[in-house]
Design an enzyme around this catalytic site. Structure first.
Site, mmCIF file in Angstrom:
data_model
loop_
_atom_site.group_PDB
_atom_site.id
_atom_site.type_symbol
_atom_site.label_atom_id
_atom_site.label_comp_id
_atom_site.label_asym_id
_atom_site.label_seq_id
_atom_site.Cartn_x
_atom_site.Cartn_y
_atom_site.Cartn_z
ATOM 1 C CD GLU A 196 -4.219 22.228 17.689
ATOM 2 O OE1 GLU A 196 -4.563 23.523 17.395
ATOM 3 O OE2 GLU A 196 -3.863 22.098 18.781
ATOM 4 C CD GLU A 230 -1.195 25.731 19.931
ATOM 5 O OE1 GLU A 230 -1.632 26.647 20.559
ATOM 6 O OE2 GLU A 230 -1.498 25.545 18.711
#
Ligand code: AHR
Length: 502
Positions: free
Chosen positions: A292, A173
């Site tokens: 995720e 991320e």
């Protein structure tokens, strides 16, 4: 009653069921590692402190891949701290989750645990505070047979054989301003390309995942993927997707339709990757790693910024209801339907932190409500994925507009003579009579597993570990390959059919 028609045909084959879709995620966060998979002194713990009850539940869940060690944690992690004699490892500040990290669990410990589970490791390297050299060092430590400083160090630590880890995430991320070492798309794209290039010099057989956007609500969503892949397209195999859902503002209708958003995200990222490939005149096709995904009541989490540094803090230990289980089952069905493109997925996370498994210190481990739809899909989805032809009623949602009320996917395993059908009614209020046509063949009804949300907010707990479980009945007997199932509002179904011997 509303009616829907769902037709499955072998000509609508998407792809073989990608077994890596049933992955999960273990991050050094809250009580996922410490007090989750690892609790020395627990009655079920092995000699290295890993809980036996947790590994048994993870095996029952059917987890095929485990991503580690983060998540946000990896962006400040020094992997060297986590190897060698546990008592000699340094204590550090984990800046991502404001925790005290004693490094009692590290790479060797995790790889031994994941081996015991029988799953494939997916390791992430730190491209936040570190870079190419640390990533290469870790790969040398895990994958080189011997005769170099770091492979010999691994042998000194008791692991003579290389682990041969194939799946590697190039950071986590890094588009997010909260991330340690947050980068622009150009900065990250260049670093991902250079790191991939160097890592493949060490082991050409590895598979590499570049970070996509942290979520589809990021202002840079789409542009981030385009720019990153513009730099790294020829050097990586996957781009990642992350998404978490909750009934924001109590909007259950939109929450039940979360898979519509996931579906849109998948097609958008695939189209973006393909556009980059076309511009580069590349013959490669980038796969998607949805590494995720889950239900996460993020609005209840005030964020970590104000927390005092602590150990084994209860962090985002969401309790899941049957409604959450219906949504998780629907999201997994969506991933299956995209099995030609999404070939890795990780339910985030595995234990305690937004997880299907919960533990009590020195006490029991139990299944949360979201456990069953995942475990049943992982167990029974086999062979090839079949995309359905659906004629469904539609209803309106505040977030996603007009959506199909009924969702479906199936798998067919000709070798085993089995067909598995998954149905989801996304309406909070209306039952639907679904007329299902199975693929050509002579089928006999098997088990029918159901999770029905109703209006109950009940959750499982140490005291009531089985309050919310899938119910089991028998599927309606098909007549010439056709059957009708009454699908109550807000419910998830998995129906099994076996080939009738003639
Ligand atoms: O899974 C919890 C966190 O969510 C992860 O650390 C991060 O990658 C994501 O934002």
């Amino acid at each position: 009653m509303l009616e829907a028609q769902i037709t499955f045909h072998r000509s609508f084959t998407v792809a073989p069921v990608p077994r890596r879709l049933f992955g999960s995620f273990v991050e050094h966060m809250g009580r996922c590692v410490y007090g989750g998979i690892h609790e020395p002194g627990h009655p079920t713990a092995d000699a290295t402190g890993f809980r036996g009850d947790v590994v048994e539940l993870a095996a029952e869940l059917g987890v095929t891949v485990v991503r580690y060690p983060g998540g946000n944690f990896v962006s400040g992690y020094r992997w060297e701290d986590g190897v060698g004699p546990p008592g000699e490892r340094p204590v550090r500040l984990d800046l991502a989750w404001r925790a005290i990290e004693r490094n009692r669990v590290g790479t060797d410990d995790f790889l031994a645990w994941v081996g015991r589970l029988g799953a494939e490791p997916m390791l992430a390297v730190n491209l936040g505070t570190r870079g190419i050299e640390a990533a290469c060092d870790l790969l040398e430590y895990t994958n080189i047979a011997g005769g170099t400083a770091l492979s010999d160090l691994r042998a000194e630590h008791g692991h003579a054989e290389p682990y041969g880890v194939r799946l590697w995430c190039l950071g986590n991320e890094l588009d997010g301003p909260w991330q340690l070492g947050h980068k622009t798309a150009d900065e990250y794209g260049r670093l991902a390309r250079q790191t991939a290039h160097a890592m493949r010099r060490i082991d050409p057989d590895i598979e590499l995942v570049a970070c996509g956007s942290s979520n589809s609500g990021m202002a840079t969503f789409g542009e981030w993927e385009r720019t990153v892949l513009g730099h790294a397209y020829e050097h990586v195999d996957f781009v990642s997707l992350h998404a978490y859902y909750e009934p924001a503002g109590g909007d259950v209708a939109s929450f039940l339709a979360s898979a519509v958003d996931m579906d849109h995200m998948i097609t958008s990222v695939a189209a973006t990757a393909d556009a980059v490939g076309a511009r580069l005149r590349s013959r490669r096709r980038i796969q998607l790693s949805f590494d995720e995904w889950n239900v996460w009541y993020q609005s209840r989490f005030p964020g970590e910024a104000e927390l005092e540094f602590a150990e084994q803090r209860h962090l985002i230990e969401d309790d899941y209801s049957a409604l959450d289980a219906v949504v998780v089952g629907g999201l997994l069905a969506c991933l299956l339907r995209h099995g030609d493109r999404v070939t890795i997925a990780c339910l985030a996370q595995l234990v305690n932190v937004i997880a299907p498994i919960r533990t009590e210190p020195s006490g029991p481990a139990w299944r949360q409500a979201i456990f069953d739809p995942f475990a049943l899909t992982a167990r029974y989805a086999s062979g090839d994925v079949l995309r359905p032809a659906i004629t469904s009623p539609r209803h309106d949602t505040a977030r996603f507009g007009d959506v199909e009320t009924l969702d479906a996917v199936a798998t067919i395993d000709d070798d085993a003579g089995e067909c598995t059908v998954i149905l989801v009614n996304r309406s909070p209020a209306e039952p639907v009579a679904a007329a299902v046509t199975l693929p050509k063949g002579s089928w006999r009804a098997g088990a029918h597993f159901v999770v029905e949300a109703g209006t109950s907010a009940v959750v499982n707990s140490a005291a009531q570990p089985d309050a919310v479980r899938a119910c089991t009945t028998t599927a309606p007997e098909p007549q010439e390959g056709q059957l009708t199932v009454v699908v109550p509002p807000a419910s998830w179904h998995l129906l099994r059919f076996t080939h009738r011997a003639t």
